[in-house]
Every structure is written in structure tokens, then in C-alpha cells.
Design a protein around this motif. Sequence first.
Motif, PDB file in Angstrom:
ATOM      1  N   ARG A  61       0.836  -1.204   0.000  1.00  0.00           N
ATOM      2  CA  ARG A  61       0.000   0.000   0.000  1.00  0.00           C
ATOM      3  C   ARG A  61       0.872   1.255   0.000  1.00  0.00           C
ATOM      4  NH1 ARG A  61      -3.111  -0.738  -2.790  1.00  0.00           N
ATOM      5  NH2 ARG A  61      -1.877  -2.594  -3.214  1.00  0.00           N
ATOM      6  N   PRO A  62       0.307   2.387  -0.426  1.00  0.00           N
ATOM      7  CA  PRO A  62       1.067   3.646  -0.424  1.00  0.00           C
ATOM      8  C   PRO A  62       1.610   3.974   0.965  1.00  0.00           C
ATOM      9  CG  PRO A  62      -0.970   3.888  -1.679  1.00  0.00           C
ATOM     10  CD  PRO A  62      -1.039   2.553  -1.015  1.00  0.00           C
ATOM     11  N   GLY A  63       2.804   4.515   0.996  1.00  0.00           N
ATOM     12  CA  GLY A  63       3.444   4.816   2.269  1.00  0.00           C
ATOM     13  C   GLY A  63       2.637   5.759   3.137  1.00  0.00           C
ATOM     14  N   GLN A  64       1.977   6.738   2.535  1.00  0.00           N
ATOM     15  CA  GLN A  64       1.195   7.693   3.325  1.00  0.00           C
ATOM     16  C   GLN A  64       0.025   7.012   4.027  1.00  0.00           C
ATOM     17  OE1 GLN A  64      -0.090  11.129   1.121  1.00  0.00           O
ATOM     18  NE2 GLN A  64      -1.177  12.019   2.857  1.00  0.00           N
ATOM     19  N   ARG A 108      -0.155   3.779   4.913  1.00  0.00           N
ATOM     20  CA  ARG A 108       0.368   2.931   5.989  1.00  0.00           C
ATOM     21  C   ARG A 108       0.827   3.774   7.187  1.00  0.00           C
ATOM     22  NH1 ARG A 108       4.921   0.672   4.441  1.00  0.00           N
ATOM     23  NH2 ARG A 108       5.071   1.532   2.327  1.00  0.00           N
ATOM     24  N   SER A 109       1.424   4.919   6.892  1.00  0.00           N
ATOM     25  CA  SER A 109       1.880   5.803   7.965  1.00  0.00           C
ATOM     26  C   SER A 109       0.705   6.349   8.768  1.00  0.00           C
ATOM     27  CB  SER A 109       2.691   6.953   7.370  1.00  0.00           C
ATOM     28  OG  SER A 109       3.051   7.885   8.362  1.00  0.00           O
ATOM     29  N   THR A 110      -0.362   6.738   8.065  1.00  0.00           N
ATOM     30  CA  THR A 110      -1.548   7.259   8.757  1.00  0.00           C
ATOM     31  C   THR A 110      -2.122   6.222   9.702  1.00  0.00           C
ATOM     32  OG1 THR A 110      -2.109   8.752   6.942  1.00  0.00           O
ATOM     33  CG2 THR A 110      -3.895   8.129   8.429  1.00  0.00           C
ATOM     34  N   VAL A 111      -2.286   4.989   9.222  1.00  0.00           N
ATOM     35  CA  VAL A 111      -2.848   3.928  10.054  1.00  0.00           C
ATOM     36  C   VAL A 111      -1.944   3.650  11.256  1.00  0.00           C
ATOM     37  CG1 VAL A 111      -3.428   1.466  10.115  1.00  0.00           C
ATOM     38  CG2 VAL A 111      -4.150   2.878   8.171  1.00  0.00           C
ATOM     39  N   LYS A 112      -0.639   3.639  11.050  1.00  0.00           N
ATOM     40  CA  LYS A 112       0.295   3.366  12.154  1.00  0.00           C
ATOM     41  C   LYS A 112       0.249   4.459  13.210  1.00  0.00           C
ATOM     42  CE  LYS A 112       5.162   2.210  12.976  1.00  0.00           C
ATOM     43  NZ  LYS A 112       6.491   1.984  12.339  1.00  0.00           N
ATOM     44  N   ARG A 113       0.278   5.710  12.770  1.00  0.00           N
ATOM     45  CA  ARG A 113       0.293   6.827  13.715  1.00  0.00           C
ATOM     46  C   ARG A 113      -1.020   6.932  14.490  1.00  0.00           C
ATOM     47  NH1 ARG A 113      -0.110  11.232  11.629  1.00  0.00           N
ATOM     48  NH2 ARG A 113      -0.216  10.750   9.374  1.00  0.00           N
ATOM     49  N   LYS A 114      -2.130   6.828  13.784  1.00  0.00           N
ATOM     50  CA  LYS A 114      -3.424   7.001  14.442  1.00  0.00           C
ATOM     51  C   LYS A 114      -3.747   5.820  15.352  1.00  0.00           C
ATOM     52  CE  LYS A 114      -4.180  10.829  12.150  1.00  0.00           C
ATOM     53  NZ  LYS A 114      -4.256  12.152  12.779  1.00  0.00           N
ATOM     54  N   SER A 115      -3.302   4.630  14.972  1.00  0.00           N
ATOM     55  CA  SER A 115      -3.559   3.457  15.812  1.00  0.00           C
ATOM     56  C   SER A 115      -2.847   3.575  17.153  1.00  0.00           C
ATOM     57  CB  SER A 115      -3.110   2.184  15.097  1.00  0.00           C
ATOM     58  OG  SER A 115      -3.841   1.967  13.926  1.00  0.00           O
ATOM     59  N   LYS A 116      -1.647   4.120  17.128  1.00  0.00           N
ATOM     60  CA  LYS A 116      -0.859   4.253  18.360  1.00  0.00           C
ATOM     61  C   LYS A 116      -1.529   5.161  19.385  1.00  0.00           C
ATOM     62  CE  LYS A 116       3.847   3.294  16.753  1.00  0.00           C
ATOM     63  NZ  LYS A 116       5.204   3.866  16.541  1.00  0.00           N
ATOM     64  N   LYS A 117      -2.343   6.093  18.934  1.00  0.00           N
ATOM     65  CA  LYS A 117      -2.989   7.038  19.849  1.00  0.00           C
ATOM     66  C   LYS A 117      -4.145   6.415  20.620  1.00  0.00           C
ATOM     67  CE  LYS A 117      -1.693  11.163  17.246  1.00  0.00           C
ATOM     68  NZ  LYS A 117      -2.154  12.405  16.558  1.00  0.00           N
ATOM     69  N   ASN A 118      -4.632   5.266  20.150  1.00  0.00           N
ATOM     70  CA  ASN A 118      -5.712   4.539  20.839  1.00  0.00           C
ATOM     71  C   ASN A 118      -6.946   5.413  21.090  1.00  0.00           C
ATOM     72  OD1 ASN A 118      -4.424   1.988  21.075  1.00  0.00           O
ATOM     73  ND2 ASN A 118      -3.185   2.778  22.774  1.00  0.00           N
ATOM     74  N   ILE A 119      -7.220   6.314  20.176  1.00  0.00           N
ATOM     75  CA  ILE A 119      -8.414   7.152  20.303  1.00  0.00           C
ATOM     76  C   ILE A 119      -9.642   6.441  19.748  1.00  0.00           C
ATOM     77  CG2 ILE A 119      -9.485   9.307  19.502  1.00  0.00           C
ATOM     78  CD1 ILE A 119      -6.694  10.546  19.448  1.00  0.00           C
ATOM     79  N   VAL A 120      -9.437   5.679  18.686  1.00  0.00           N
ATOM     80  CA  VAL A 120     -10.545   5.038  17.972  1.00  0.00           C
ATOM     81  C   VAL A 120     -10.613   3.558  18.328  1.00  0.00           C
ATOM     82  CG1 VAL A 120     -11.515   4.506  15.698  1.00  0.00           C
ATOM     83  CG2 VAL A 120     -10.273   6.662  16.051  1.00  0.00           C
ATOM     84  N   SER A 121     -11.790   3.100  18.691  1.00  0.00           N
ATOM     85  CA  SER A 121     -12.008   1.661  18.896  1.00  0.00           C
ATOM     86  C   SER A 121     -12.896   1.135  17.771  1.00  0.00           C
ATOM     87  CB  SER A 121     -12.671   1.391  20.252  1.00  0.00           C
ATOM     88  OG  SER A 121     -13.946   1.995  20.318  1.00  0.00           O
ATOM     89  N   ILE A 122     -12.638  -0.090  17.361  1.00  0.00           N
ATOM     90  CA  ILE A 122     -13.302  -0.656  16.185  1.00  0.00           C
ATOM     91  C   ILE A 122     -14.040  -1.939  16.562  1.00  0.00           C
ATOM     92  CG2 ILE A 122     -12.861  -1.798  13.955  1.00  0.00           C
ATOM     93  CD1 ILE A 122     -10.584   0.202  13.555  1.00  0.00           C
ATOM     94  N   ARG A 123     -15.205  -2.090  15.970  1.00  0.00           N
ATOM     95  CA  ARG A 123     -16.003  -3.302  16.171  1.00  0.00           C
ATOM     96  C   ARG A 123     -16.477  -3.784  14.802  1.00  0.00           C
ATOM     97  NH1 ARG A 123     -19.990  -1.545  19.836  1.00  0.00           N
ATOM     98  NH2 ARG A 123     -21.771  -1.755  18.443  1.00  0.00           N
ATOM     99  N   ILE A 124     -16.364  -5.072  14.552  1.00  0.00           N
ATOM    100  CA  ILE A 124     -16.854  -5.667  13.309  1.00  0.00           C
ATOM    101  C   ILE A 124     -17.892  -6.713  13.666  1.00  0.00           C
ATOM    102  CG2 ILE A 124     -16.252  -7.001  11.244  1.00  0.00           C
ATOM    103  CD1 ILE A 124     -13.446  -5.709  11.433  1.00  0.00           C
ATOM    104  N   GLU A 125     -19.098  -6.541  13.156  1.00  0.00           N
ATOM    105  CA  GLU A 125     -20.205  -7.412  13.514  1.00  0.00           C
ATOM    106  C   GLU A 125     -20.673  -8.224  12.316  1.00  0.00           C
ATOM    107  OE1 GLU A 125     -23.263  -5.285  15.511  1.00  0.00           O
ATOM    108  OE2 GLU A 125     -21.931  -4.602  17.113  1.00  0.00           O
TER     109      GLU A 125
END
Length: 342
Positions: A167-170, A172-189
Amino acid sequence: MAEKSEYHDNFLSVQDAARGKLDRENQPKLFDRLDWFDNLNRYALKGKELAILQASSSGTQAWMPLMVKKYRHLESLSNWYNFTWRPIFCGNYDEVTKLSLLRQIASLAKDSAYRISLSPVPDDESEARHITYAFKQAGWVVSKEECDINHILRLNGRSFDEYWRTRPGQLRSTVKRKSKKNIVSIRIETEFNEESWADYEHVYGKSWKPGEGNPEFLRQIAQQEADAGALRLGLAYIDGQCVAAQFWTVENGEALIHKLAHDEAHLSASPGTLLSAGLFQYVIDIDHVDLIDFGTGADKYKSDWMEEIRIRYRFDMFQPNIPLNWPRIAKHYLRRLANKAK
């Protein structure tokens, strides 16, 4: 069995004639099933007048689900929810049989239409070629042009990690940075429940997406697909509030991405991007799909996730002996001449 052609204006007669051949057990594609067309017509198309054409021979059937656009102008029974529209075949058939059945339908259609418009027709399984040949042989003038594109991803056995490295570097970088902040929780139903669907509808109402013609249609499809084990509803939360939602289905090795939505007020946390990454990982590593289909539309962000583009076509078929069609037929031939001159 003798050849037979029929015109149906209601789903009860279609159901009787199809005898289950348009049900999930016999049609692997969501957009080829009777329950899809029934729900679409009932909830999204507001009960448009039906014109469903059928041809049969030796136990094989072909169906062309259409509706009346205006007097004697028929169009495909579809709208923006459809990734594709195409003739549907049932039973044991080969290329010759398909073409013969479509010729029957094209001949039958002369009694009820002076013009037929079809979209979005795929070209990956010869549908476009069959439609062109059959209607031309039955005496129609056939115009075909590109109307949309379809983004897809073929996994070819890759895991999510293998796919993600490409995937494009930008992204992958966005997902890595934002995931580390633990602001967003995800649920898959995978099951339908009222509370989660209310969250989906709430965030869709706040999304940049335009309003739906009838949200009840999506609800019906979500419930139907959940009953079959095909629903994948992704929800992203910040402090207990749903801020992004995605409606997917998974079946027969394919994942379909139907609708995405996010709350613009929380854009800085990238909940939609994180949710997409979570759903891609789920359907690749858990569902083990072979293909992910992002539907129609030329949205630039889709190319960050997808790797191929397929063309979708619009067909217009005209009866040449109808004066009302002559200006459009002339325009069609002029366009062909212009294209040849390029």
C-alpha cells in the motif's frame, strides 16, 4: 422442451416461473437474485412498473430484469446500489445457449419496447458481447459506451500483511500513527442488531455522503445478508460515540464494500481509514476472500486500497423502424464515425 418467452410484470409470476433458480442456492452473486430485485424495487425504486423478460429452452432459463422508464422505454432494474447489472442464466448452458436465449428475449422485447437502456453492465464474463450480438441479430441498433469504473483487489493468496506492504506509504503511515494514539475503537459485527444499525444510520446522517433514496433498502439487505452469514458491519467509536461506519458483505470468496460513512467532525482521528484497515484485515485473514470489490465510482481514495479497474458499460438498444429513435440512431452512427476517424 420447446422454446418459450414470457413478459412478467410482478415478482409473484417471476417466482413461480423461476422455481427457485433465482434464489441464493442457485445464484452465487447478490445482484443476480430475486430477493435483491424485489427489495430494490420495493424500497429504493418506489415500486417502479416491472418488465422482467424471460426465455427458456430445454430446462435452461435466461432472465433480463427491467423496469419501465416511460412508455415503451425499458431500462435495467437497477440503481446506484448495484455494482453490476446483467442478464441472469439458470441451468446448464454454454456460450451458444446463452446467445440463443438472449436472442429470444431480444425478439420478445420488440412487442413491449422501442428502446431499452441497460447499465452498469460488466465485461469480465462476456455479458457485453452477448448482449450486443443477440440484439443486433434480432434487428435492434445497439449503442455501447463506457459509463463507470469498478475498483477491485485480487488477493492471489496473500495475507493481510503481505497485501499491506504494497500500500502507499502515506496510507500505511496514517494507520500506524493514528492506531498508536488509541483514540478510535473498532467493532466488526456479523449479526444484525438494532442498536448497531442505529449507530450506522446515525453516522451516515452526519457523513459527507449524499442522502440515500431510501435507507430502509440497506436495512433490509443488511438483515437478509446477516441471516445468511454474509454481513460484515464495521463501526468505529470515539468515547462511545460512533464516528465511522461501513457496510460490507462477504460470500463465495468475495467481499463487497457497499457503503462507507464517517463524521467529518472527527476527521483528524482518521476513524474511516482505521476502520477500512480493520475490515480489510478481517476479510483477508479471517474470511480468506479471494477478491474485494469497491463498487462503482471514480473516487481517488479507492486506488489507495485497490489494484485493478474494470469498466462498466451502458447499452442503448433502438428499434430502427421507430421514427422517435432516428435522431438517437443518427447520433450513435456519427459517434462511431468520429471514433474511427481518431
